[in-house]
Design a protein around this motif. Structure first.
Motif, short mmCIF file in Angstrom:
data_model
loop_
_atom_site.label_atom_id
_atom_site.label_comp_id
_atom_site.label_asym_id
_atom_site.label_seq_id
_atom_site.Cartn_x
_atom_site.Cartn_y
_atom_site.Cartn_z
N ALA A 3 1.10 -1.04 -0.06
CA ALA A 3 -0.32 0.04 0.25
C ALA A 3 0.87 1.56 0.08
N ILE A 4 0.68 2.18 -0.74
CA ILE A 4 0.76 3.70 0.02
C ILE A 4 0.05 4.73 0.77
N CYS A 5 0.99 4.92 1.29
CA CYS A 5 -0.56 5.98 2.25
C CYS A 5 -0.40 7.37 1.51
N ASP A 6 -2.01 7.34 1.39
CA ASP A 6 -2.44 9.57 0.63
C ASP A 6 -2.27 9.83 1.60
N ASP A 11 5.21 3.95 1.33
CA ASP A 11 5.69 3.06 0.64
C ASP A 11 5.67 1.28 1.63
N PHE A 12 4.84 0.63 1.87
CA PHE A 12 4.56 -0.05 2.77
C PHE A 12 3.81 -1.39 2.54
N ARG A 13 4.32 -2.31 3.12
CA ARG A 13 3.37 -4.12 3.34
C ARG A 13 2.66 -4.01 4.18
N ILE A 14 1.62 -4.00 4.14
CA ILE A 14 0.25 -4.35 4.75
C ILE A 14 0.71 -5.96 5.44
N GLU A 15 1.35 -6.41 6.97
CA GLU A 15 1.27 -7.43 7.60
C GLU A 15 0.39 -7.47 8.84
N CYS A 33 -0.89 3.09 8.39
CA CYS A 33 0.22 3.50 7.42
C CYS A 33 1.38 3.21 9.07
N TYR A 34 2.12 2.68 8.40
CA TYR A 34 3.25 2.22 8.65
C TYR A 34 4.24 4.00 10.30
N GLU A 35 3.97 4.46 9.46
CA GLU A 35 5.06 5.52 8.88
C GLU A 35 4.19 7.14 9.91
N CYS A 36 2.74 7.38 9.63
CA CYS A 36 2.12 8.29 10.04
C CYS A 36 0.75 7.80 11.04
#
Length: 102
Positions: A3-6, A11-15, A33-36
């Protein structure tokens, strides 16, 4: 699944998938999103939808067995039921979203 966070563009893998209760009988499934931390809801379910989703898994298995046995008529019947259930589930989820203001 990727997925890519809007919100932040990460850019991350849904785990992992999380579930939150909307009320006693309704829950919604989401990932973050793992970042935000932005939440992405992808499914809302109640008991009736859960039962249909379990039926879908059963139908998938039966379709696979029918193909292995080369029973194409049975496969077509199972596929028709599967597709019909899919449409019912989507309609029920849309109604549930409106009902729960999700």
């Amino acid at each position: 699944m990727d997925a890519i966070c809007d919100k932040c563009g990460y850019d991350f893998r849904i785990e992992s998938v999380l579930v939150e209760k909307v009320d006693e009988n309704v829950s919604r499934h989401y990932f973050c999103c793992y970042e935000c931390g932005e939440k992405y809801y992808y499914m809302i379910v109640d008991e009736e939808i859960e039962k249909l989703l379990l039926k879908q898994k059963e139908l998938q298995m039966l379709r696979h067995l029918a193909l292995e046995a080369e029973d194409y008529d049975k496969y077509e019947d199972l596929l028709e039921e599967y597709e019909g259930n899919k449409d019912i589930i989507l309609k029920m989820q849309d109604e549930l979203k409106l009902k729960c203001s999700v």
